[in-house]
Scaffold this active site. Structure first.
Site, PDB file in Angstrom:
ATOM      1  N   ARG A 238       0.767  -1.069   0.000  1.00  0.00           N
ATOM      2  CA  ARG A 238       0.091   0.037   0.046  1.00  0.00           C
ATOM      3  C   ARG A 238       0.812   1.196  -0.041  1.00  0.00           C
ATOM      4  NH1 ARG A 238      -4.293   0.183   4.322  1.00  0.00           N
ATOM      5  NH2 ARG A 238      -5.401   1.667   3.137  1.00  0.00           N
TER       6      ARG A 238
ATOM      7  N   CYS B 297      -1.874   6.225   9.165  1.00  0.00           N
ATOM      8  CA  CYS B 297      -2.249   4.780   8.497  1.00  0.00           C
ATOM      9  C   CYS B 297      -3.129   5.125   7.443  1.00  0.00           C
ATOM     10  CB  CYS B 297      -2.605   3.714   9.671  1.00  0.00           C
ATOM     11  SG  CYS B 297      -4.023   4.637  10.657  1.00  0.00           S
TER      12      CYS B 297
END
Length: 273
Positions: A172, A230
């Protein structure tokens, strides 16, 4: 073993503690269904979306809750001003740390994360319950702002100085996969340190010395300014807990995180790394 304000293991949970169950789910059964299927006896369910975050918007997928929302949730869960609170999730504290962080941000330091969560509890042969807990109303109140946070500009500044940690999986971070947000990549200058490196195969935090070495390798020291982000500001709290376990100062949370960063198309996006 108890590390004050940080962790408690299954053998040391205080008998008079208020137990709060919160589960992070991006797939599979919702958190409430997992709670109903089995939880620590006496634990009350706290929902991430309803209780620990405001609705999605310009501040990301899980903005910090308003004080009214969070205080009301804690009172419904039976938390009082003098309560020792133990929070847990399925294991590696990816959701429980958000609740731990919020309580501390509101000035309630008597809060512990169950190390290893429900998995550790079950693996130790402890009983679980399928009966919902009817909590009496608590008298807890608090005021946010006790812990450091940064906005998008602050996160960008820390990234330029090498002090911004992206805790998402490497694929990611590099922009190779993005299962949750419409834009892939990371904040330019951020350092990737996946949160999975902080716990063992059972979901328990690594020893303090190992965590300290981990952050030292990232050039994070007690005097460094550091923030974590995050996807939506939830799992980054696990890294902030790990910083404290390593004996370092409180790192800052970027609450909007990646999902908030990309709401402004003028903000740069980096790929690779």
């Amino acid at each position: 073993m108890i590390r004050p304000g940080l962790l408690v293991d299954v053998d040391s949970v205080p008998g008079d503690a208020v137990l709060l169950d919160t589960r992070l789910t991006t797939s599979g059964a919702p958190g409430r269904e997992r709670y109903d299927a089995g939880h620590l006896p006496g634990a009350t369910y706290v929902d991430l979306d309803d209780d620990l975050a405001d609705p999605p918007g310009a501040d990301g997928r899980h903005p910090l809750p308003t004080p009214e929302r969070f205080v009301a949730a804690m009172q419904r869960a039976g938390v009082c001003q003098d309560s020792t609170v133990v929070v847990y999730d399925d294991g590696p504290a990816t959701a429980a740390a958000r609740l731990w962080w919020l309580l501390r941000d509101y000035g309630h330091d008597d809060v512990l994360v169950l190390d290893g969560g429900l998995r550790a509890w079950s693996d130790a042969g402890r009983p679980v319950s399928t009966t919902p807990t009817a909590s009496g109303p608590g008298d807890w109140t608090g005021r946010p702002g006790q812990l450091p946070t940064v906005g998008a500009d602050g996160a960008a500044g820390l990234a330029r100085d090498g002090g911004l940690i992206d805790v998402r999986a490497a694929v990611r971070f590099r922009g190779e996969q993005e299962p949750l947000d419409p834009v892939a990549g990371h904040i330019p200058g951020a350092v990737n340190a996946p949160l999975t490196d902080l716990t063992d195969e059972l979901g328990r935090f690594l020893p303090s010395s190992a965590l300290a070495a981990h952050f030292e390798a990232l050039s994070v020291s007690g005097s460094a300014r550091v923030a974590a982000y995050c996807g939506s500001g939830v799992t980054a709290c696990q890294t902030l807990l790990a910083l404290r376990l390593a004996g370092l100062e409180d790192g800052a949370l970027y609450p909007g995180s990646w999902s908030g960063w990309i709401t402004d198309p003028s903000r740069p996006v980096a790929l690779g790394g």
